[in-house]
Enzyme design. Structure first.
Site, PDB file in Angstrom:
ATOM      1  N   LYS A   1     -22.680 121.117  20.662  1.00  0.00           N
ATOM      2  CA  LYS A   1     -23.221 122.323  20.027  1.00  0.00           C
ATOM      3  C   LYS A   1     -24.577 122.075  19.387  1.00  0.00           C
ATOM      4  O   LYS A   1     -25.385 122.979  19.241  1.00  0.00           O
ATOM      5  CB  LYS A   1     -22.252 122.843  18.954  1.00  0.00           C
ATOM      6  CG  LYS A   1     -22.025 121.844  17.830  1.00  0.00           C
ATOM      7  CD  LYS A   1     -21.050 122.356  16.805  1.00  0.00           C
ATOM      8  CE  LYS A   1     -19.608 122.176  17.201  1.00  0.00           C
ATOM      9  NZ  LYS A   1     -19.094 120.789  17.265  1.00  0.00           N
TER      10      LYS A   1
ATOM     11  N   HIS B   1     -14.225 116.717   9.005  1.00  0.00           N
ATOM     12  CA  HIS B   1     -15.689 116.826   9.069  1.00  0.00           C
ATOM     13  C   HIS B   1     -16.197 116.987   7.641  1.00  0.00           C
ATOM     14  O   HIS B   1     -15.785 117.901   6.937  1.00  0.00           O
ATOM     15  CB  HIS B   1     -16.099 118.026   9.929  1.00  0.00           C
ATOM     16  CG  HIS B   1     -17.552 117.976  10.320  1.00  0.00           C
ATOM     17  ND1 HIS B   1     -18.562 118.006   9.402  1.00  0.00           N
ATOM     18  CD2 HIS B   1     -18.149 117.874  11.524  1.00  0.00           C
ATOM     19  CE1 HIS B   1     -19.727 117.918  10.028  1.00  0.00           C
ATOM     20  NE2 HIS B   1     -19.509 117.842  11.321  1.00  0.00           N
TER      21      HIS B   1
ATOM     22  N   SER C   1     -22.220 119.155   7.571  1.00  0.00           N
ATOM     23  CA  SER C   1     -23.411 118.625   8.229  1.00  0.00           C
ATOM     24  C   SER C   1     -24.439 118.159   7.210  1.00  0.00           C
ATOM     25  O   SER C   1     -24.617 118.776   6.168  1.00  0.00           O
ATOM     26  CB  SER C   1     -24.005 119.690   9.139  1.00  0.00           C
ATOM     27  OG  SER C   1     -24.780 119.080  10.138  1.00  0.00           O
TER      28      SER C   1
ATOM     29  N   GLY D   1     -21.742 114.822  10.523  1.00  0.00           N
ATOM     30  CA  GLY D   1     -22.278 114.852   9.162  1.00  0.00           C
ATOM     31  C   GLY D   1     -23.297 113.762   8.884  1.00  0.00           C
ATOM     32  O   GLY D   1     -23.819 113.677   7.773  1.00  0.00           O
TER      33      GLY D   1
ATOM     34  N   GLU E   1     -17.883 112.475  15.667  1.00  0.00           N
ATOM     35  CA  GLU E   1     -18.512 113.571  16.407  1.00  0.00           C
ATOM     36  C   GLU E   1     -19.943 113.803  15.913  1.00  0.00           C
ATOM     37  O   GLU E   1     -20.265 114.891  15.417  1.00  0.00           O
ATOM     38  CB  GLU E   1     -17.700 114.860  16.204  1.00  0.00           C
ATOM     39  CG  GLU E   1     -16.266 114.784  16.673  1.00  0.00           C
ATOM     40  CD  GLU E   1     -15.409 115.927  16.119  1.00  0.00           C
ATOM     41  OE1 GLU E   1     -15.922 116.776  15.362  1.00  0.00           O
ATOM     42  OE2 GLU E   1     -14.220 115.956  16.448  1.00  0.00           O
ATOM     43  N   PRO E   2     -20.811 112.813  16.016  1.00  0.00           N
ATOM     44  CA  PRO E   2     -22.172 113.011  15.509  1.00  0.00           C
ATOM     45  C   PRO E   2     -22.954 113.999  16.361  1.00  0.00           C
ATOM     46  O   PRO E   2     -22.874 113.964  17.589  1.00  0.00           O
ATOM     47  CB  PRO E   2     -22.785 111.609  15.623  1.00  0.00           C
ATOM     48  CG  PRO E   2     -22.020 110.960  16.736  1.00  0.00           C
ATOM     49  CD  PRO E   2     -20.627 111.507  16.653  1.00  0.00           C
TER      50      PRO E   2
ATOM     51  N   ARG F   1     -26.330 115.990  14.773  1.00  0.00           N
ATOM     52  CA  ARG F   1     -27.673 115.849  14.189  1.00  0.00           C
ATOM     53  C   ARG F   1     -28.216 114.412  14.306  1.00  0.00           C
ATOM     54  O   ARG F   1     -29.381 114.193  14.608  1.00  0.00           O
ATOM     55  CB  ARG F   1     -27.557 116.244  12.703  1.00  0.00           C
ATOM     56  CG  ARG F   1     -28.837 116.350  11.953  1.00  0.00           C
ATOM     57  CD  ARG F   1     -28.558 116.715  10.501  1.00  0.00           C
ATOM     58  NE  ARG F   1     -27.859 117.981  10.333  1.00  0.00           N
ATOM     59  CZ  ARG F   1     -28.432 119.177  10.392  1.00  0.00           C
ATOM     60  NH1 ARG F   1     -29.719 119.278  10.581  1.00  0.00           N
ATOM     61  NH2 ARG F   1     -27.721 120.284  10.247  1.00  0.00           N
TER      62      ARG F   1
ATOM     63  N   TYR G   1     -29.696 121.685  16.167  1.00  0.00           N
ATOM     64  CA  TYR G   1     -29.412 123.105  15.890  1.00  0.00           C
ATOM     65  C   TYR G   1     -30.691 123.950  15.969  1.00  0.00           C
ATOM     66  O   TYR G   1     -30.927 124.812  15.123  1.00  0.00           O
ATOM     67  CB  TYR G   1     -28.717 123.266  14.530  1.00  0.00           C
ATOM     68  CG  TYR G   1     -27.475 122.407  14.435  1.00  0.00           C
ATOM     69  CD1 TYR G   1     -26.326 122.749  15.142  1.00  0.00           C
ATOM     70  CD2 TYR G   1     -27.466 121.238  13.693  1.00  0.00           C
ATOM     71  CE1 TYR G   1     -25.202 121.946  15.106  1.00  0.00           C
ATOM     72  CE2 TYR G   1     -26.343 120.424  13.650  1.00  0.00           C
ATOM     73  CZ  TYR G   1     -25.212 120.800  14.359  1.00  0.00           C
ATOM     74  OH  TYR G   1     -24.097 119.997  14.325  1.00  0.00           O
TER      75      TYR G   1
HETATM   76  C1  PLP Z   1     -16.214 120.016  14.511  1.00  0.00           C
HETATM   77  C2  PLP Z   1     -17.615 119.549  14.412  1.00  0.00           C
HETATM   78  N1  PLP Z   1     -17.900 118.296  14.799  1.00  0.00           N
HETATM   79  C3  PLP Z   1     -19.151 117.803  14.758  1.00  0.00           C
HETATM   80  C4  PLP Z   1     -20.193 118.579  14.302  1.00  0.00           C
HETATM   81  C5  PLP Z   1     -21.561 117.967  14.272  1.00  0.00           C
HETATM   82  O1  PLP Z   1     -21.995 117.796  12.980  1.00  0.00           O
HETATM   83  P1  PLP Z   1     -23.348 117.022  12.658  1.00  0.00           P
HETATM   84  O2  PLP Z   1     -24.410 117.649  13.485  1.00  0.00           O
HETATM   85  O3  PLP Z   1     -23.537 117.243  11.216  1.00  0.00           O
HETATM   86  O4  PLP Z   1     -23.138 115.585  12.972  1.00  0.00           O
HETATM   87  C6  PLP Z   1     -19.952 119.881  13.842  1.00  0.00           C
HETATM   88  C7  PLP Z   1     -21.034 120.711  13.316  1.00  0.00           C
HETATM   89  O5  PLP Z   1     -20.881 121.828  12.926  1.00  0.00           O
HETATM   90  C8  PLP Z   1     -18.631 120.380  13.899  1.00  0.00           C
HETATM   91  O6  PLP Z   1     -18.324 121.614  13.503  1.00  0.00           O
END
Ligand code: PLP
Length: 436
Positions: A66, A194, A197, A234, A271-272, A274, A383
């Site tokens: 995403k 999580h 972020s 995060g 699940e990185p 950013r 994002y």
């Molecule tokens: C379920 C889940 N995993 C991973 C992420 C990625 O987070 P980040 O970009 O902070 O690493 C998000 C972001 O919204 C999320 O909702």
């Protein structure tokens, strides 16, 4: 989902992505092209991956699609051996379509549309998250072979974008949910969380890891075979954040050692989003309008502005700045050509759409710039292309991909570059690769 395609340039040694941006800006000045554009350095993503494996050797990264679903990004990470966190059918199809094996995918959305759950089943993706009873009932019917991961809430107030207000079961609920899963015959294999972020508090990770340990024990007592811990996303995208990636990694490693030591046999994933892509993308936007305040006839004639200046640029809060815009963040604009010692003026930077909310930077100090000048925004990979809209008919700027070769020497520049280049050769666009 729109997949953006572009040319890829393998940058000569000692040349950076910023050099490439400057040469593109020179070309634009000559041709009169004023469209905003990105330069994205896939080599930066490779470097981030090497940094990850060094700092968190026990934690397998499952990139959060995403955050930036561009094909070149996903392909590069797939070739590096990363797994993927998908949140929808389209993301699952994107990643599976690139040949990523289902075992390397987690469907990490605790509330899913039933048809998307069925699609996941048909794509062979079994691992998915939940945080409520309804989800278990849906999954029991739509995907009986699913391997569920219980998402728990976190104390995420230290993050720039907290998520636990929306997702995550409280610790009090977990026992009930694990029991219901048993009654429905749904397998629960682990716990996820999580911390929100851009989290500034590493202890949120350690606290959540300790909480996850408690839920593992509860699950085991109820007959679930718990083998997967997912520590979510995060992680900061750039080194100018309050806390560095390595500082967070240190806290995580210590906490894993206490609660999930290697001998526990538990697989650890994260699940990185950013973290992997923020610094890889740099955006150049053109100033398409300007107002000097307060107005007087001299400033109208192009004389120096009296007090403050409003600039209007050709990308904004409904485009690449959607993420920043949602939390009223002041994004730092750097003029492309800035001479030392120029006077600075209090300025604001606005997007191109017709709403007053389309504000990119509320209060910034800039030298006086003219219509047609360029501004550069760094750290624009997270994002941005994934959140932008076509509101008012404006679209997300084109991306010029490149691969910088200034990678750590012990990995061999050539090999790492080839890895990323090969990933793109496999992509659907013919002739997208230009080697200079
Ligand atoms: C379920 C889940 N995993 C991973 C992420 C990625 O987070 P980040 O970009 O902070 O690493 C998000 C972001 O919204 C999320 O909702």
């Amino acid at each position: 989902m729109e997949i953006f395609q572009s040319q890829v340039t393998l940058i000569q040694e000692k040349t950076t992505a910023l050099d490439l941006m400057h040469s593109k800006l020179e070309q634009a000045s000559l041709s009169g092209d004023e469209d905003a554009f990105y330069v994205a350095d896939l080599g930066d993503i490779v470097k981030k991956h090497l940094r990850w494996t060094t700092a968190l050797p026990r934690v397998q990264p499952f990139y959060a699609v995403k955050c930036n679903p561009m094909e070149a990004v996903v392909q590069t990470l797939a070739r590096l051996g990363a797994g993927f966190d998908c949140a929808s059918q389209v993301e699952l199809e994107l990643v599976r379509g690139m040949g990523v094996l289902p075992e390397r995918i987690i469907y990490a959305n605790p509330c899913k549309q039933t048809s998307h759950i069925k699609k996941a089943a048909s794509l062979g993706v079994h691992t998915m998250t939940f945080d409520n009873e309804e989800e278990l009932i849906k999954v029991a019917r739509a995907h009986p072979n699913a391997k569920m991961v219980l998402r728990i809430a976190t104390a995420d107030s230290g993050s720039m974008f907290p998520i636990s207000i929306k997702f995550g079961a409280s610790l009090e609920e977990c026992g009930h949910l694990l029991k219901v899963a048993r009654e429905l015959g749904v397998e629960v294999i682990g716990v996820s969380f999580h911390v929100g972020s851009n989290s500034s508090d590493p202890h949120c990770f350690s606290e959540s890891i300790a909480n996850a340990r408690g839920v593992f024990d509860l699950g085991a007592d109820l007959g679930h075979e718990m083998t997967l811990l997912d520590i979510g996303g995060g992680f900061p995208g750039s080194d100018d954040f309050i806390v560095t990636f390595e500082e967070i990694a240190k806290v995580i490693n210590q906490s894993l050692e206490v609660h999930f030591p290697a001998e526990s046999g538990v697989n650890i994933i994260a699940e990185p989003g950013r973290y992997y892509v923020a610094t890889a993308f740099t955006l150049a936007v053109n100033i398409i309008g300007k107002k000097c305040l307060p107005w007087n006839k001299d400033t109208f004639r192009g004389e120096e502005c009296a007090k403050s200046v409003k600039y209007y640029i050709n990308d904004g809060g409904f485009g690449s700045f959607a993420d920043i815009f949602h939390c009223y963040f002041n994004q730092k604009a750097v003029p492309y050509k800035q001479s030392v010692g120029q006077p600075l003026y209090s300025s604001s930077v606005w997007g191109p759409t017709c709403t007053a909310e389309d504000l990119v930077s509320n209060q910034t100090e800039l030298p006086e710039l003219q219509v047609g000048d360029w501004l550069i925004f760094e750290n624009m990979g997270a994002y941005t292309v994934s959140q932008g809209t076509n509101f008012n008919g404006f679209s997300i700027p084109r991306v010029h991909f490149c691969i910088s070769s200034s990678l750590p020497l012990d990995f061999g520049d050539e090999n790492v570059c080839c890895l990323a280049v090969t990933a793109l050769e496999d992509s659907v666009v013919e002739g997208c690769l230009i080697m200079k």
